[in-house]
Design a protein around this motif. Structure first.
Motif, PDB file in Angstrom:
ATOM      1  N   GLU A 113       0.723  -0.870  -0.221  1.00 59.48           N
ATOM      2  CA  GLU A 113      -0.019  -0.333  -0.224  1.00 59.48           C
ATOM      3  C   GLU A 113       0.969   1.281   0.141  1.00 59.48           C
ATOM      4  O   GLU A 113       0.441   2.310  -1.146  1.00 59.48           O
ATOM      5  N   LEU A 114       2.283   1.274   1.337  1.00 62.01           N
ATOM      6  CA  LEU A 114       2.171   2.139   0.819  1.00 62.01           C
ATOM      7  C   LEU A 114       3.905   2.806  -0.603  1.00 62.01           C
ATOM      8  O   LEU A 114       4.176   3.572  -1.122  1.00 62.01           O
ATOM      9  N   MET A 115       4.301   1.493  -1.224  1.00 60.66           N
ATOM     10  CA  MET A 115       4.990   1.572  -2.007  1.00 60.66           C
ATOM     11  C   MET A 115       4.286   1.884  -3.328  1.00 60.66           C
ATOM     12  O   MET A 115       4.364   2.367  -4.271  1.00 60.66           O
ATOM     13  N   ASN A 116       2.988   1.803  -3.316  1.00 59.75           N
ATOM     14  CA  ASN A 116       2.096   1.718  -4.617  1.00 59.75           C
ATOM     15  C   ASN A 116       1.821   3.901  -4.612  1.00 59.75           C
ATOM     16  O   ASN A 116       1.516   4.436  -5.869  1.00 59.75           O
ATOM     17  N   LEU A 117       2.446   4.484  -3.385  1.00 56.00           N
ATOM     18  CA  LEU A 117       2.735   6.110  -3.562  1.00 56.00           C
ATOM     19  C   LEU A 117       4.230   6.503  -4.270  1.00 56.00           C
ATOM     20  O   LEU A 117       4.298   7.592  -4.926  1.00 56.00           O
ATOM     21  N   MET A 118       4.794   5.187  -4.638  1.00 59.49           N
ATOM     22  CA  MET A 118       5.836   5.524  -5.521  1.00 59.49           C
ATOM     23  C   MET A 118       5.678   5.276  -6.532  1.00 59.49           C
ATOM     24  O   MET A 118       6.087   5.309  -7.402  1.00 59.49           O
ATOM     25  N   LYS A 119       5.038   3.693  -7.278  1.00 65.03           N
ATOM     26  CA  LYS A 119       5.224   3.281  -8.392  1.00 65.03           C
ATOM     27  C   LYS A 119       3.835   2.739  -8.403  1.00 65.03           C
ATOM     28  O   LYS A 119       3.102   2.041  -7.200  1.00 65.03           O
ATOM     29  N   PRO A 120       3.067   2.558  -9.626  1.00 63.32           N
ATOM     30  CA  PRO A 120       2.042   1.197  -9.768  1.00 63.32           C
ATOM     31  C   PRO A 120       1.590   0.361  -9.144  1.00 63.32           C
ATOM     32  O   PRO A 120       2.935  -0.065  -9.806  1.00 63.32           O
ATOM     33  N   VAL A 121       0.400  -0.363  -7.817  1.00 59.18           N
ATOM     34  CA  VAL A 121       1.218  -1.711  -7.638  1.00 59.18           C
ATOM     35  C   VAL A 121      -0.333  -2.171  -8.229  1.00 59.18           C
ATOM     36  O   VAL A 121      -0.805  -1.734  -7.608  1.00 59.18           O
ATOM     37  N   TYR A 122      -0.093  -3.766  -8.744  1.00 60.53           N
ATOM     38  CA  TYR A 122      -1.358  -4.877  -9.293  1.00 60.53           C
ATOM     39  C   TYR A 122      -0.819  -5.719  -8.133  1.00 60.53           C
ATOM     40  O   TYR A 122      -0.602  -6.517  -7.666  1.00 60.53           O
ATOM     41  N   THR A 123      -1.860  -6.129  -6.905  1.00 62.94           N
ATOM     42  CA  THR A 123      -1.905  -7.078  -6.134  1.00 62.94           C
ATOM     43  C   THR A 123      -2.521  -7.809  -6.898  1.00 62.94           C
ATOM     44  O   THR A 123      -3.843  -7.746  -6.780  1.00 62.94           O
TER      45      THR A 123
END
Length: 380
Positions: A113-123
């Motif tokens: 969730e925090l990483m998604n603030l840096m790059k788009p993350v699809y989980t």
């Protein structure tokens, strides 16, 4: 003809080829998908014409920065993953367009969730069981979502035929890696466990699989030929150890301590070793069904019960004639920590010695590891 040592030296000399290769691919406009886990359906990324790059998660250097945002009593793999992203010290994260993540533990999924603030993350939402029809259906739906997401990135459909070609290619890579590991089943193996690890690392970061896979097949052929011609490297007669547990890439110090103590690591059951290689993708089934079936069979400790891992350990301990099993437990990895009790009982029921090693990415326990491994190897 090259000696086995010369082949190993070549591999070690090319372990850092990845960063310039990923920079070049990005500069050419290729889409880069960052990944962390063996549950990542590599075949779908390949089929979309993108490059799947394993992201950095094996160093203690970025952990202090990660601890500014994350709890200190968290798994080092999670903190290293986040710290590298936060400080922009991972070239693969720097150049990737998106990250495809997975819910293999609670700590990772909250970190994403925090990483998604840096790059788009699809989980990918991984099911917690693998033995029911609804678990298969769940994972298939998740993979269909990944397929649609990648189609959006690629700007084109990902066809069944694209996926079938990718399945065949990745199966060929798995078979080449299996052939590499089979060398460790010899009575006097041509490679140490650390050297096999170098080969697997090489394959992770050589992204042109159309050339990397034939290269690996040829190296295995040359090593086997040299061994059959009488070349020996002094591994016969050493106590044979199977390594299991948490991902071992950030704690190579454990394998170094084992082999410095006189043992031979003949198998890694961990992620990055044999865990994902055991099952091929069925090339005769519907491709999405086949992918769901294959990846659901991975014996990760997220599964409850984790029957596949126990079955795999029993098989691998026999196949590689292990004298003992060393289980690596990364600090604060609760699923593997609890599962260690069952692993110990299984190993002891097979008449083999067992050692649990809890560690992190720091260098502070190297002397303690050396002492413990010396004592364990004496028992063998």
């Amino acid at each position: 003809m090259e000696t086995i040592l010369e082949i190993v030296q070549y591999v070690r000399g090319h372990l850092n080829d990845g960063p310039p290769a990923i920079m070049k691919a990005s500069g050419e406009g290729k889409k880069i998908v960052g990944t962390y886990c063996t549950y990542m359906p590599w075949e779908l990324v390949d089929a979309a014409g993108a490059i799947a790059a394993s992201l950095c998660a094996k160093s203690d250097k970025p952990i202090p920065a990660a601890e500014e945002h994350l709890p200190r009593n968290l798994c080092p793999l999670i903190k290293a993953s986040y710290g590298h992203a936060l400080k922009d010290t991972c070239p693969y994260f720097h150049f990737c367009d998106v990250v495809i993540a997975e819910t293999t533990c609670d700590g990772k999924k909250k970190m994403y969730e925090l990483m998604n603030l840096m790059k788009p993350v699809y989980t990918i939402q991984i099911p917690q069981r693998a033995d029911r029809p609804e678990d298969f259906d769940h994972l298939k739906r998740e993979f269909q979502g990944v397929r649609r997401y990648l189609e959006g990135i690629a700007g084109r459909p990902v066809t069944d035929e694209d996926i079938r070609r990718s399945i065949a290619l990745r199966n060929r890579e798995r078979m080449a890696l299996r052939a590499l590991w089979e060398l460790s089943a010899f009575d006097d193996p041509p490679l140490s466990g650390l050297e096999v690890h170098y080969f697997t690392e090489y394959m992770h970061f050589h992204f042109d699989k159309e050339s990397a896979i034939p290269w690996l097949e040829e190296q295995v052929r040359k090593i086997r030929s040299a061994w059959e011609g009488g070349e020996r490297r002094g591994h016969g007669g050493k106590p044979r150890v199977l390594v299991t547990g948490c991902p071992a890439g950030g704690v190579v110090k454990v394998m170094e301590a084992l082999e410095n103590a006189g043992a031979l690591v003949v198998c890694y059951e961990n992620c990055g070793g044999q865990k994902e290689l055991t099952w091929l993708v069925d090339e005769d089934r519907d491709p999405m069904d086949a992918l769901a079936e294959k990846y659901l069979a991975i014996g990760c400790s997220v599964m409850s019960p984790n029957v596949r891992r126990m079955d795999a350990l029993k098989y691998l301990a026999g196949r590689y004639r292990a004298d003992g099993v060393v289980e690596i437990l990364l600090t604060a990895c609760h699923t593997y920590a609890v599962e260690a009790y069952g692993v110990r009982n299984l190993v002891q029921s097979l008449g083999k010695k067992y050692l649990l090693v809890e560690t992190d990415y720091s260098e502070s326990d190297r002397e303690q590891l050396a002492t413990r491994m010396d004592a364990f190897i004496e028992m063998l």
